[in-house]
Design a protein around this motif. Sequence first.
Motif, PDB file in Angstrom:
ATOM      1  N   ASN A 184      -4.517   0.821   5.642  1.00 25.85           N
ATOM      2  CA  ASN A 184      -4.550   1.949   4.661  1.00 25.85           C
ATOM      3  C   ASN A 184      -3.843   1.597   3.245  1.00 25.85           C
ATOM      4  OD1 ASN A 184      -7.214   3.569   5.522  1.00 25.85           O
ATOM      5  ND2 ASN A 184      -6.742   4.308   7.279  1.00 25.85           N
ATOM      6  N   LEU A 185      -3.144   1.171   3.612  1.00 24.09           N
ATOM      7  CA  LEU A 185      -2.174   0.658   2.456  1.00 24.09           C
ATOM      8  C   LEU A 185      -2.810   0.745   1.038  1.00 24.09           C
ATOM      9  CD1 LEU A 185       0.975  -0.379   4.044  1.00 24.09           C
ATOM     10  CD2 LEU A 185       0.608   2.031   3.202  1.00 24.09           C
ATOM     11  N   VAL A 186      -4.057   0.061   0.593  1.00 18.59           N
ATOM     12  CA  VAL A 186      -4.389  -0.872  -0.616  1.00 18.59           C
ATOM     13  C   VAL A 186      -4.922   0.263  -1.435  1.00 18.59           C
ATOM     14  CG1 VAL A 186      -5.947  -1.750  -1.791  1.00 18.59           C
ATOM     15  CG2 VAL A 186      -4.416  -3.275   0.482  1.00 18.59           C
ATOM     16  N   ARG A 187      -4.761   0.634  -2.251  1.00 19.76           N
ATOM     17  CA  ARG A 187      -5.076   1.042  -3.736  1.00 19.76           C
ATOM     18  C   ARG A 187      -6.145   0.333  -4.639  1.00 19.76           C
ATOM     19  NH1 ARG A 187      -3.762   3.943   0.161  1.00 19.76           N
ATOM     20  NH2 ARG A 187      -2.572   5.464   0.387  1.00 19.76           N
ATOM     21  N   THR A 188      -7.254   0.676  -4.846  1.00 25.11           N
ATOM     22  CA  THR A 188      -8.494  -0.153  -5.206  1.00 25.11           C
ATOM     23  C   THR A 188      -8.216   0.265  -6.658  1.00 25.11           C
ATOM     24  OG1 THR A 188      -9.000  -1.347  -4.009  1.00 25.11           O
ATOM     25  CG2 THR A 188     -10.031  -1.972  -6.010  1.00 25.11           C
ATOM     26  N   VAL A 189      -8.183  -0.277  -7.544  1.00 26.94           N
ATOM     27  CA  VAL A 189      -8.161  -0.198  -9.377  1.00 26.94           C
ATOM     28  C   VAL A 189      -9.032  -1.174  -9.842  1.00 26.94           C
ATOM     29  CG1 VAL A 189      -7.155   0.187 -11.565  1.00 26.94           C
ATOM     30  CG2 VAL A 189      -6.212   1.412  -9.634  1.00 26.94           C
ATOM     31  N   ASN A 190     -10.304  -0.852 -10.657  1.00 29.09           N
ATOM     32  CA  ASN A 190     -10.876  -1.944 -11.098  1.00 29.09           C
ATOM     33  C   ASN A 190     -10.483  -1.996 -12.996  1.00 29.09           C
ATOM     34  OD1 ASN A 190     -13.460  -2.812 -13.007  1.00 29.09           O
ATOM     35  ND2 ASN A 190     -14.763  -1.633 -12.725  1.00 29.09           N
ATOM     36  N   ALA A 191     -10.415  -3.201 -13.401  1.00 26.57           N
ATOM     37  CA  ALA A 191      -9.351  -3.757 -13.780  1.00 26.57           C
ATOM     38  C   ALA A 191     -10.189  -4.453 -14.856  1.00 26.57           C
ATOM     39  CB  ALA A 191      -8.117  -5.088 -13.302  1.00 26.57           C
ATOM     40  N   THR A 192     -11.462  -4.269 -14.768  1.00 24.21           N
ATOM     41  CA  THR A 192     -12.149  -4.762 -16.188  1.00 24.21           C
ATOM     42  C   THR A 192     -12.125  -3.969 -17.601  1.00 24.21           C
ATOM     43  OG1 THR A 192     -14.267  -3.785 -15.535  1.00 24.21           O
ATOM     44  CG2 THR A 192     -13.826  -5.765 -14.126  1.00 24.21           C
ATOM     45  N   GLY A 193     -11.946  -2.822 -17.784  1.00 22.65           N
ATOM     46  CA  GLY A 193     -12.148  -2.172 -18.831  1.00 22.65           C
ATOM     47  C   GLY A 193     -10.826  -2.224 -19.926  1.00 22.65           C
ATOM     48  N   THR A 194     -10.359  -1.772 -20.756  1.00 17.95           N
ATOM     49  CA  THR A 194      -8.940  -1.676 -21.940  1.00 17.95           C
ATOM     50  C   THR A 194      -8.149  -1.652 -21.351  1.00 17.95           C
ATOM     51  OG1 THR A 194      -9.370   0.175 -22.827  1.00 17.95           O
ATOM     52  CG2 THR A 194      -9.902  -1.219 -23.267  1.00 17.95           C
ATOM     53  N   PRO A 195      -6.942  -2.424 -21.901  1.00 20.45           N
ATOM     54  CA  PRO A 195      -5.593  -1.719 -20.012  1.00 20.45           C
ATOM     55  C   PRO A 195      -5.432  -0.289 -20.513  1.00 20.45           C
ATOM     56  CG  PRO A 195      -5.716  -3.587 -21.731  1.00 20.45           C
ATOM     57  CD  PRO A 195      -6.391  -3.102 -22.400  1.00 20.45           C
ATOM     58  N   GLU A 196      -6.021   0.260 -21.849  1.00 17.02           N
ATOM     59  CA  GLU A 196      -5.409   1.794 -21.926  1.00 17.02           C
ATOM     60  C   GLU A 196      -6.692   2.981 -20.719  1.00 17.02           C
ATOM     61  OE1 GLU A 196      -6.238  -0.028 -24.283  1.00 17.02           O
ATOM     62  OE2 GLU A 196      -3.907   0.040 -24.849  1.00 17.02           O
ATOM     63  N   GLU A 197      -7.739   1.770 -21.019  1.00 16.15           N
ATOM     64  CA  GLU A 197      -8.144   2.635 -19.593  1.00 16.15           C
ATOM     65  C   GLU A 197      -8.470   2.632 -17.968  1.00 16.15           C
ATOM     66  OE1 GLU A 197     -12.809   2.299 -22.459  1.00 16.15           O
ATOM     67  OE2 GLU A 197     -12.295   0.973 -20.335  1.00 16.15           O
ATOM     68  N   ILE A 198      -7.868   1.747 -17.865  1.00 17.64           N
ATOM     69  CA  ILE A 198      -7.068   1.204 -16.364  1.00 17.64           C
ATOM     70  C   ILE A 198      -6.198   1.633 -16.095  1.00 17.64           C
ATOM     71  CG2 ILE A 198      -5.945  -0.751 -15.019  1.00 17.64           C
ATOM     72  CD1 ILE A 198      -7.873  -2.974 -17.046  1.00 17.64           C
ATOM     73  N   PHE A 199      -5.014   1.652 -17.047  1.00 14.92           N
ATOM     74  CA  PHE A 199      -3.853   3.087 -17.138  1.00 14.92           C
ATOM     75  C   PHE A 199      -4.378   3.990 -16.246  1.00 14.92           C
ATOM     76  CE2 PHE A 199       0.753   4.473 -17.701  1.00 14.92           C
ATOM     77  CZ  PHE A 199       0.483   3.933 -16.870  1.00 14.92           C
ATOM     78  N   GLU A 200      -5.217   4.780 -16.722  1.00 16.30           N
ATOM     79  CA  GLU A 200      -5.310   5.849 -16.438  1.00 16.30           C
ATOM     80  C   GLU A 200      -6.302   6.415 -15.270  1.00 16.30           C
ATOM     81  OE1 GLU A 200      -5.983   8.857 -18.648  1.00 16.30           O
ATOM     82  OE2 GLU A 200      -4.816   7.491 -19.722  1.00 16.30           O
ATOM     83  N   GLU A 201      -6.166   5.335 -14.559  1.00 16.81           N
ATOM     84  CA  GLU A 201      -6.882   5.236 -13.110  1.00 16.81           C
ATOM     85  C   GLU A 201      -5.556   5.073 -12.503  1.00 16.81           C
ATOM     86  OE1 GLU A 201      -9.623   6.092 -11.782  1.00 16.81           O
ATOM     87  OE2 GLU A 201     -10.375   6.563 -14.212  1.00 16.81           O
ATOM     88  N   VAL A 202      -5.157   3.708 -13.061  1.00 13.06           N
ATOM     89  CA  VAL A 202      -3.329   3.759 -12.444  1.00 13.06           C
ATOM     90  C   VAL A 202      -2.521   4.809 -12.161  1.00 13.06           C
ATOM     91  CG1 VAL A 202      -1.448   2.371 -12.716  1.00 13.06           C
ATOM     92  CG2 VAL A 202      -3.244   1.413 -12.595  1.00 13.06           C
ATOM     93  N   LYS A 203      -2.587   5.969 -12.708  1.00 16.06           N
ATOM     94  CA  LYS A 203      -1.396   6.953 -13.294  1.00 16.06           C
ATOM     95  C   LYS A 203      -2.251   8.233 -12.230  1.00 16.06           C
ATOM     96  CE  LYS A 203      -1.165   7.527 -18.307  1.00 16.06           C
ATOM     97  NZ  LYS A 203      -1.886   8.614 -18.975  1.00 16.06           N
ATOM     98  N   LYS A 204      -2.884   8.151 -11.898  1.00 14.13           N
ATOM     99  CA  LYS A 204      -3.518   8.900 -10.741  1.00 14.13           C
ATOM    100  C   LYS A 204      -3.559   8.865  -8.888  1.00 14.13           C
ATOM    101  CE  LYS A 204      -8.529   9.213 -12.775  1.00 14.13           C
ATOM    102  NZ  LYS A 204      -9.528   9.101 -12.505  1.00 14.13           N
ATOM    103  N   LEU A 205      -2.930   7.101  -9.266  1.00 11.32           N
ATOM    104  CA  LEU A 205      -2.309   6.863  -7.875  1.00 11.32           C
ATOM    105  C   LEU A 205      -0.380   7.042  -8.126  1.00 11.32           C
ATOM    106  CD1 LEU A 205      -3.307   3.329  -7.710  1.00 11.32           C
ATOM    107  CD2 LEU A 205      -4.525   5.533  -6.276  1.00 11.32           C
ATOM    108  N   PHE A 206       0.114   7.286  -9.119  1.00  9.95           N
ATOM    109  CA  PHE A 206       1.638   7.225  -9.240  1.00  9.95           C
ATOM    110  C   PHE A 206       2.312   8.814  -9.308  1.00  9.95           C
ATOM    111  CE2 PHE A 206       1.148   3.082 -10.119  1.00  9.95           C
ATOM    112  CZ  PHE A 206       2.486   2.819  -9.158  1.00  9.95           C
ATOM    113  N   SER A 207       0.757   9.819 -10.271  1.00  8.10           N
ATOM    114  CA  SER A 207       1.575  11.022 -10.716  1.00  8.10           C
ATOM    115  C   SER A 207       1.393  11.802  -9.441  1.00  8.10           C
ATOM    116  CB  SER A 207       1.132  11.620 -11.331  1.00  8.10           C
ATOM    117  OG  SER A 207       0.303  11.239 -12.334  1.00  8.10           O
TER     118      SER A 207
END
Length: 207
Positions: A184-207
């Motif tokens: 249960n340590l994997v956090r998956t992000v779909n990496a096919t959008g623009t860098p900005e779109e992807i980062f919006e998903e990444v942020k949810k994991l860090f905030s």
Amino acid sequence: MCMFVSRVLRGVQSFIMSSKYNVVFVLGGPGAGKGTQCAKIVEEYGYLHLSAGDLLREERDEAGSEYGELIEGHIKNGTIVPVEITCSLLERAMKKSEKDNFLIDGFPRNQNNLEGWNKEMGEKVNLKFVLFFECPLDVCTQRCLDRGAAGSGRSDDNIESLKKRFETYMNATMPIIDHYDAINLVRTVNATGTPEEIFEEVKKLFS
Ligand code: UP5
Ligand code: MG
């Protein structure tokens, strides 16, 4: 008395955790955007970004490095450098930085990396999670070929090396991601959008 003991134990535990390095492993196929997203995470959350691939390329380019040829052989062939070399480069960079929070990008990539890391660093590290950028092979390939065509200077941004990089990724790295997923340590992000779109998903994991 019992409550006192458990409070002391909690204190000791939190001291031990706070004296450890906090690590997020960042994995995904060649060209999935690991480096691009790590740069954004650094800007927003102040982690130190250590790309195992960048550290190996630096070591390869170091005048008189005894590992230069060996490293370049692996990079061109898309195979994986023995963990003793990569792990010691990572640990050296971690110590030198005097920081506590690290993004370790592109590592661990196979069973040898995982075992070597756990043996050397397991006790010194608090692994927060594994950030996994999921990206189809054709998208990844095109990104690396475009980067090569734009003059990246990377000896592995060509179709021959890319085929081998993908083979290694599927055969050696995916099982490592599966291993972390099973605990249960994997956090998956779909990496096919623009860098900005992807980062919006990444942020949810860090905030
Ligand atoms: N790009 C990025 N995001 C994009 C997006 N959303 N949309 C469109 N384009 C996007 O991105 C790649 C390219 O795509 C860039 O041009 C970028 O602008 C664009 P990048 O962010 O660099 O992706 P990344 O996943 O970091 O790709 P990289 O090529 O670095 O991944 P690899 O995992 O293949 O490379 P790495 O440097 O980690 O390893 C290279 C080799 O070193 C390995 O094959 C291996 O031989 C060796 N190695 C080891 O032996 N051991 C290790 O521990 C690590 C590496
Ligand atoms: Mg990279």
